[in-house]
Design a protein around this motif. Structure first.
Motif, PDB file in Angstrom:
ATOM      1  N   ARG A  35       3.826   8.749  -5.222  1.00 16.39           N
ATOM      2  CA  ARG A  35       2.541   9.285  -5.662  1.00 16.39           C
ATOM      3  C   ARG A  35       2.140   8.686  -7.012  1.00 16.39           C
ATOM      4  NH1 ARG A  35       2.378  15.273  -4.917  1.00 16.39           N
ATOM      5  NH2 ARG A  35       4.291  15.090  -6.139  1.00 16.39           N
ATOM      6  N   ALA A  36       3.097   8.555  -7.922  1.00 14.42           N
ATOM      7  CA  ALA A  36       2.797   7.968  -9.231  1.00 14.42           C
ATOM      8  C   ALA A  36       2.350   6.516  -9.083  1.00 14.42           C
ATOM      9  CB  ALA A  36       4.029   8.058 -10.132  1.00 14.42           C
ATOM     10  N   PHE A  37       3.041   5.749  -8.237  1.00 14.04           N
ATOM     11  CA  PHE A  37       2.661   4.358  -8.011  1.00 14.04           C
ATOM     12  C   PHE A  37       1.260   4.263  -7.413  1.00 14.04           C
ATOM     13  CE2 PHE A  37       7.415   3.184  -7.485  1.00 14.04           C
ATOM     14  CZ  PHE A  37       7.533   3.072  -8.860  1.00 14.04           C
ATOM     15  N   ALA A  38       0.942   5.178  -6.493  1.00 13.24           N
ATOM     16  CA  ALA A  38      -0.375   5.157  -5.849  1.00 13.24           C
ATOM     17  C   ALA A  38      -1.481   5.395  -6.872  1.00 13.24           C
ATOM     18  CB  ALA A  38      -0.432   6.193  -4.738  1.00 13.24           C
ATOM     19  N   ILE A  39      -1.298   6.391  -7.734  1.00  5.53           N
ATOM     20  CA  ILE A  39      -2.302   6.691  -8.743  1.00  5.53           C
ATOM     21  C   ILE A  39      -2.437   5.540  -9.742  1.00  5.53           C
ATOM     22  CG2 ILE A  39      -2.815   8.170 -10.720  1.00  5.53           C
ATOM     23  CD1 ILE A  39      -3.564   9.464  -8.137  1.00  5.53           C
ATOM     24  N   LEU A  40      -1.315   5.045 -10.235  1.00  6.44           N
ATOM     25  CA  LEU A  40      -1.361   3.956 -11.212  1.00  6.44           C
ATOM     26  C   LEU A  40      -1.916   2.673 -10.589  1.00  6.44           C
ATOM     27  CD1 LEU A  40       2.026   4.503 -13.102  1.00  6.44           C
ATOM     28  CD2 LEU A  40      -0.278   5.151 -13.827  1.00  6.44           C
ATOM     29  N   GLY A  41      -1.668   2.473  -9.299  1.00  6.42           N
ATOM     30  CA  GLY A  41      -2.232   1.313  -8.621  1.00  6.42           C
ATOM     31  C   GLY A  41      -3.749   1.356  -8.599  1.00  6.42           C
ATOM     32  N   ILE A  84      -2.710  -5.574  -3.764  1.00 10.98           N
ATOM     33  CA  ILE A  84      -1.625  -4.956  -4.531  1.00 10.98           C
ATOM     34  C   ILE A  84      -2.008  -3.568  -5.037  1.00 10.98           C
ATOM     35  CG2 ILE A  84      -0.161  -5.195  -6.583  1.00 10.98           C
ATOM     36  CD1 ILE A  84      -0.540  -8.230  -6.333  1.00 10.98           C
ATOM     37  N   PHE A  85      -3.261  -3.424  -5.491  1.00  9.54           N
ATOM     38  CA  PHE A  85      -3.637  -2.217  -6.214  1.00  9.54           C
ATOM     39  C   PHE A  85      -4.512  -1.246  -5.415  1.00  9.54           C
ATOM     40  CE2 PHE A  85      -2.799  -5.321  -9.665  1.00  9.54           C
ATOM     41  CZ  PHE A  85      -1.766  -4.636 -10.274  1.00  9.54           C
ATOM     42  N   GLN A  86      -4.859  -1.576  -4.189  1.00  6.37           N
ATOM     43  CA  GLN A  86      -5.574  -0.596  -3.354  1.00  6.37           C
ATOM     44  C   GLN A  86      -4.512   0.207  -2.611  1.00  6.37           C
ATOM     45  OE1 GLN A  86      -6.556   1.552  -1.045  1.00  6.37           O
ATOM     46  NE2 GLN A  86      -7.422   0.187   0.508  1.00  6.37           N
ATOM     47  N   THR A  87      -4.086   1.301  -3.223  1.00  8.83           N
ATOM     48  CA  THR A  87      -2.900   2.039  -2.769  1.00  8.83           C
ATOM     49  C   THR A  87      -3.235   3.428  -2.222  1.00  8.83           C
ATOM     50  OG1 THR A  87      -2.615   2.707  -5.084  1.00  8.83           O
ATOM     51  CG2 THR A  87      -1.309   0.841  -4.322  1.00  8.83           C
ATOM     52  N   LEU A  88      -4.473   3.624  -1.775  1.00  9.60           N
ATOM     53  CA  LEU A  88      -4.882   4.959  -1.347  1.00  9.60           C
ATOM     54  C   LEU A  88      -4.111   5.451  -0.125  1.00  9.60           C
ATOM     55  CD1 LEU A  88      -8.749   4.760  -1.842  1.00  9.60           C
ATOM     56  CD2 LEU A  88      -7.124   6.167  -3.121  1.00  9.60           C
ATOM     57  N   ALA A  89      -3.735   4.540   0.773  1.00 10.39           N
ATOM     58  CA  ALA A  89      -3.007   4.966   1.970  1.00 10.39           C
ATOM     59  C   ALA A  89      -1.697   5.640   1.603  1.00 10.39           C
ATOM     60  CB  ALA A  89      -2.745   3.765   2.888  1.00 10.39           C
ATOM     61  N   VAL A  90      -1.022   5.136   0.569  1.00 14.52           N
ATOM     62  CA  VAL A  90       0.236   5.745   0.131  1.00 14.52           C
ATOM     63  C   VAL A  90      -0.021   7.145  -0.419  1.00 14.52           C
ATOM     64  CG1 VAL A  90       2.199   5.519  -1.446  1.00 14.52           C
ATOM     65  CG2 VAL A  90       1.244   3.494  -0.337  1.00 14.52           C
ATOM     66  N   PHE A  91      -1.133   7.308  -1.133  1.00 13.90           N
ATOM     67  CA  PHE A  91      -1.476   8.627  -1.655  1.00 13.90           C
ATOM     68  C   PHE A  91      -1.681   9.621  -0.513  1.00 13.90           C
ATOM     69  CE2 PHE A  91      -4.253  11.952  -3.181  1.00 13.90           C
ATOM     70  CZ  PHE A  91      -3.727  12.267  -4.418  1.00 13.90           C
ATOM     71  N   PHE A  92      -2.396   9.217   0.536  1.00 13.00           N
ATOM     72  CA  PHE A  92      -2.626  10.113   1.667  1.00 13.00           C
ATOM     73  C   PHE A  92      -1.342  10.334   2.473  1.00 13.00           C
ATOM     74  CE2 PHE A  92      -7.034   9.083   0.775  1.00 13.00           C
ATOM     75  CZ  PHE A  92      -7.665  10.307   0.996  1.00 13.00           C
TER      76      PHE A  92
END
Length: 395
Positions: free
Chosen positions: A29-35, A71-79
């Protein structure tokens, strides 16, 4: 001395963390937000031109910069993480006898309470700028820059509310919806508005994967490899053979955006990201057994929404202060069309982060609250006061 204090703090956070907590979930979750934060800072430029501003993207001028969006479009990981956590949380709430509305209110209140602070500050800021004679177009661009990233919070809230219904839904069903919507839109020239069906359906795919994960339906590394390789191959074919954009974020002026609304390419790319996330669970758990690494992740998670909500404001504030220099600054006010702009923007990132830290100090209590329970000492853990209640709020 400072290093010793940080080590003691990390040790206290580690001691106050329940042993059953899966620290890798918090890391994802932290990586997703920071991404998302770093991605916005890298692909968004506020260009000052003849006394007005407009927002552009380096992806418009430098297509070679496109891999940054991968690299930085990480929304899927957040969901993915959101679906896993919400499903477990709802299951636990039912076991305790809590009602659906009680559970939902608790989750949404924690999600949206910090939003009110941003809305209040920008309502005052926008009014003050207009009163001072700043052009409406400039104010509109700034407000849109701050508010537009919040769309995903609304989608996330809807999916959270629907958790009891979708927690057992196979992700292939929403994936099929996205596939058919894109076929109608692009192959049969259907109406553009039909694409907005993909807004909930597209993000429901990783959310349902997270729910399956919570039900222990994603065991083994095989699932991770299948998602990673299958999603990557499908995305590559869609981009090279079906005409989908290579960028996984919207590019101003582009005919098609993979993100607004989500396309099949964005969803398959998200599946690849989810597969990579699952494969990283083991290594992350080993790394986060170290108190220092875990303390950093815990701190980010405690303020995840504050970081997300104020990162654009931080960039705007630095850009505005930079105008005091009297001339446009490279990487801050200039058109992002050269490699030198990229290097300059990288140099500005620590300045953005410093301003974000100031916003965090000012507004973090809107997310974390000011409860007296934070001062309770944890029995059997000398010096770990304030930590057990705080760590418990991460989810």
């Amino acid at each position: 001395m400072r290093t010793t204090s940080l080590r003691r703090f990390a040790a206290r956070v580690d001691a106050a963390t329940p042993p059953e907590r899966d620290r890798a979930i918090d890391a994802l979750r932290a990586f997703a937000i920071l991404g998302v934060v770093l991605g916005h800072w890298l692909v968004t430029a506020i260009v000052v031109d003849s006394g007005s501003i407009h927002v552009v993207s380096p992806l418009q001028h430098m297509p070679a910069f496109t891999p940054v969006s991968w690299i930085f479009q990480t929304l899927a990981v957040f969901f993915l993480v959101g679906g896993q956590v919400a499903t477990k949380s709802y299951t636990s709430a039912k076991a305790r006898g809590d009602g659906y509305l009680t559970w939902l209110w608790a989750r949404l209140f924690r999600l949206f309470r910090p939003v009110l602070a941003v809305l209040a500050v920008w309502a005052v800021t926008a009014s003050a700028l207009l009163f001072a004679g700043v052009g409406f177009g400039t104010v509109e661009a700034l407000v849109k820059l701050v508010l537009s990233p919040m769309w995903f919070l609304l989608v996330f809230a809807v999916l959270t509310a629907a958790t009891p219904l979708v927690s057992k839904l196979n992700p292939l069903w929403p994936l099929a919806v996205v596939l058919h919507v894109d076929l109608i839109r692009f192959a049969f020239h259907g109406p553009a508005w039909l694409g907005w069906l993909n807004l909930p359906a597209g993000w429901l795919v990783p959310y349902c994967l997270g729910a399956m994960w919570a039900r222990e339906g994603l065991r083994g590394r095989t699932t991770g490899w299948v998602l990673l390789i299958g999603g990557a191959v499908a995305t590559a074919l869609l981009v090279t053979q079906a005409g989908y954009p290579a960028s996984m974020v919207g590019v101003p002026g582009a005919k098609i955006s993979n993100l607004n609304p989500p396309t099949l390419a964005a969803v398959t790319f998200g599946l690849a990201q989810c597969g990579l996330a699952l494969l990283l669970l083991g290594p992350l758990r080993r790394v986060l057994a170290r108190p220092a690494a875990w303390a950093a992740v815990a701190v980010v998670n405690l303020s995840a929404m504050t970081i997300f909500l104020w990162h654009q404001t931080s960039m705007i504030a630095v850009t505005a202060l930079g105008l005091l220099a009297g001339e446009p600054l490279l990487g801050l006010h200039t058109t992002p069309d050269t490699a030198s702009w990229i290097l300059a923007r990288l140099a500005w990132l620590p300045v953005f982060a410093t301003m974000l830290s100031l916003c965090w100090l000012t507004f973090r209590h809107h997310e974390q609250g000011r409860r007296k329970s934070r001062t309770i000492r944890v029995a059997g853990s000398p010096g770990s006061e304030k930590l057990r209640p705080v760590v418990g709020t991460l989810r």
